[in-house]
Design an enzyme around this catalytic site. Structure first.
Site, mmCIF file in Angstrom:
data_model
loop_
_atom_site.group_PDB
_atom_site.id
_atom_site.type_symbol
_atom_site.label_atom_id
_atom_site.label_comp_id
_atom_site.label_asym_id
_atom_site.label_seq_id
_atom_site.Cartn_x
_atom_site.Cartn_y
_atom_site.Cartn_z
ATOM 1 N N CYS A 88 -14.742 14.776 -24.929
ATOM 2 C CA CYS A 88 -13.724 13.379 -26.003
ATOM 3 C C CYS A 88 -14.565 12.355 -26.818
ATOM 4 C CB CYS A 88 -12.620 13.096 -25.441
ATOM 5 S SG CYS A 88 -11.247 12.434 -26.500
ATOM 6 N N CYS A 120 -12.749 9.179 -26.235
ATOM 7 C CA CYS A 120 -12.933 8.730 -25.003
ATOM 8 C C CYS A 120 -14.039 8.151 -24.490
ATOM 9 C CB CYS A 120 -12.622 10.098 -23.441
ATOM 10 S SG CYS A 120 -10.693 10.553 -23.517
ATOM 11 N N ASP A 156 -13.304 2.655 -38.632
ATOM 12 C CA ASP A 156 -14.108 4.469 -38.467
ATOM 13 C C ASP A 156 -15.523 4.779 -39.264
ATOM 14 O OD1 ASP A 156 -11.781 6.968 -39.605
ATOM 15 O OD2 ASP A 156 -13.523 7.078 -40.169
ATOM 16 N N HIS A 163 -6.133 9.416 -22.554
ATOM 17 C CA HIS A 163 -6.537 10.752 -22.995
ATOM 18 C C HIS A 163 -4.742 11.022 -23.632
ATOM 19 C CE1 HIS A 163 -9.133 13.980 -25.372
ATOM 20 N NE2 HIS A 163 -7.488 14.719 -24.513
ATOM 21 N N ASN A 195 -2.634 12.038 -37.962
ATOM 22 C CA ASN A 195 -2.678 13.411 -38.192
ATOM 23 C C ASN A 195 -2.583 14.253 -37.124
ATOM 24 O OD1 ASN A 195 -3.418 13.350 -41.125
ATOM 25 N ND2 ASN A 195 -5.856 12.702 -40.377
ATOM 26 N N THR A 250 -9.567 16.301 -36.708
ATOM 27 C CA THR A 250 -10.559 16.669 -36.229
ATOM 28 C C THR A 250 -10.410 16.029 -34.633
ATOM 29 O OG1 THR A 250 -11.197 14.908 -37.551
ATOM 30 C CG2 THR A 250 -11.525 17.103 -38.532
ATOM 31 N N HIS A 299 -8.280 13.796 -29.513
ATOM 32 C CA HIS A 299 -7.231 11.986 -28.755
ATOM 33 C C HIS A 299 -6.848 11.401 -30.045
ATOM 34 C CE1 HIS A 299 -8.641 9.118 -25.918
ATOM 35 N NE2 HIS A 299 -7.815 8.642 -26.696
ATOM 36 N N HIS A 306 -5.306 9.304 -32.165
ATOM 37 C CA HIS A 306 -4.927 8.047 -32.859
ATOM 38 C C HIS A 306 -4.542 7.767 -34.365
ATOM 39 C CE1 HIS A 306 -7.743 11.297 -34.181
ATOM 40 N NE2 HIS A 306 -7.774 10.769 -35.535
ATOM 41 N N HIS A 335 -4.360 6.098 -38.179
ATOM 42 C CA HIS A 335 -5.740 4.910 -38.725
ATOM 43 C C HIS A 335 -4.994 4.164 -39.848
ATOM 44 C CE1 HIS A 335 -8.127 8.961 -39.756
ATOM 45 N NE2 HIS A 335 -7.385 9.461 -38.686
HETATM 46 P P1 5GP Z 1 -8.871 12.889 -37.503
HETATM 47 O O1 5GP Z 1 -9.506 13.801 -38.948
HETATM 48 O O2 5GP Z 1 -8.463 13.773 -36.257
HETATM 49 O O3 5GP Z 1 -7.538 12.468 -38.210
HETATM 50 O O4 5GP Z 1 -9.710 11.392 -37.890
HETATM 51 C C1 5GP Z 1 -11.002 11.098 -37.138
HETATM 52 C C2 5GP Z 1 -11.447 10.368 -37.623
HETATM 53 O O5 5GP Z 1 -11.914 9.760 -36.745
HETATM 54 C C3 5GP Z 1 -12.212 10.732 -38.925
HETATM 55 O O6 5GP Z 1 -12.095 9.343 -39.998
HETATM 56 C C4 5GP Z 1 -14.009 10.144 -38.702
HETATM 57 O O7 5GP Z 1 -14.434 10.243 -39.760
HETATM 58 C C5 5GP Z 1 -13.741 9.103 -36.987
HETATM 59 N N1 5GP Z 1 -14.897 9.184 -36.308
HETATM 60 C C6 5GP Z 1 -14.946 10.755 -36.132
HETATM 61 N N2 5GP Z 1 -16.280 10.284 -35.150
HETATM 62 C C7 5GP Z 1 -16.041 8.816 -35.026
HETATM 63 C C8 5GP Z 1 -17.381 8.448 -34.798
HETATM 64 O O8 5GP Z 1 -18.317 8.788 -33.451
HETATM 65 N N3 5GP Z 1 -16.758 6.781 -34.185
HETATM 66 C C9 5GP Z 1 -16.492 6.211 -35.303
HETATM 67 N N4 5GP Z 1 -16.046 4.987 -35.162
HETATM 68 N N5 5GP Z 1 -15.490 7.464 -36.009
HETATM 69 C C10 5GP Z 1 -15.609 8.510 -35.943
HETATM 70 ZN ZN ZN Z 2 -10.263 11.288 -25.566
#
Ligand code: 5GP
Ligand code: ZN
Length: 112
Positions: free
Chosen positions: A3, A6, A29, A45, A85, A93, A96, A98, A100
């Site tokens: 993850c 994590c 982000d 997690h 999301n 994507t 875990h 989160h 925004h």
């Molecule tokens: P989701 O699409 O799951 O709601 O958002 C995942 C977010 O995590 C995306 O906006 C993506 O840019 C961000 N993200 C993915 N991998 C990393 C990373 O390694 N570091 C950081 N800081 N953000 C990440």
């Molecule tokens: Zn996690």
């Protein structure tokens, strides 16, 4: 378990942290969609909003309390938007939980 968040929480993957407390961490982000785009992440997690258990309910409150502090720190005096999301159809994507936190410009177009 594999993850990304994590690993970020443990400090094994670098990130730009903007806030941290016992329960929650927040970092910029990697691919910002707004001038301010912070991810607020419970340290525990939890795969998605759909996986929050009764015993985790307070963590969601901690996320919003963290948001208040981040808003003050980053000067989001005019407001901000928080988006979660949940699941594939919503475009989650990283599996875990989160949130925004978006801000730094006026958001004219609403999706809700
Ligand atoms: P989701 O699409 O799951 O709601 O958002 C995942 C977010 O995590 C995306 O906006 C993506 O840019 C961000 N993200 C993915 N991998 C990393 C990373 O390694 N570091 C950081 N800081 N953000 C990440
Ligand atoms: Zn996690």
């Amino acid at each position: 378990m594999d993850c990304i968040f994590c690993e970020i929480i443990k400090g094994n993957i670098p990130s730009t942290k903007v806030y941290e407390d016992e329960f929650v961490t927040a970092f910029n982000d990697l691919n910002p969609q707004m001038p301010v785009h912070v991810l607020i992440v419970p340290k525990k997690h939890i795969a998605s909003a759909n996986d929050i258990a009764e015993e985790d309910a307070f963590l969601v409150g901690k996320v919003f309390l963290a948001a208040q502090k981040i808003a003050e720190k980053l000067g989001l005096d005019n407001g901000y938007r928080i988006i979660n999301n949940c699941g594939e159809a919503a475009g989650q994507t990283v599996k875990h939980l989160h949130f925004h936190m978006l801000g730094g410009k006026t958001m004219g177009e609403k999706i809700i």
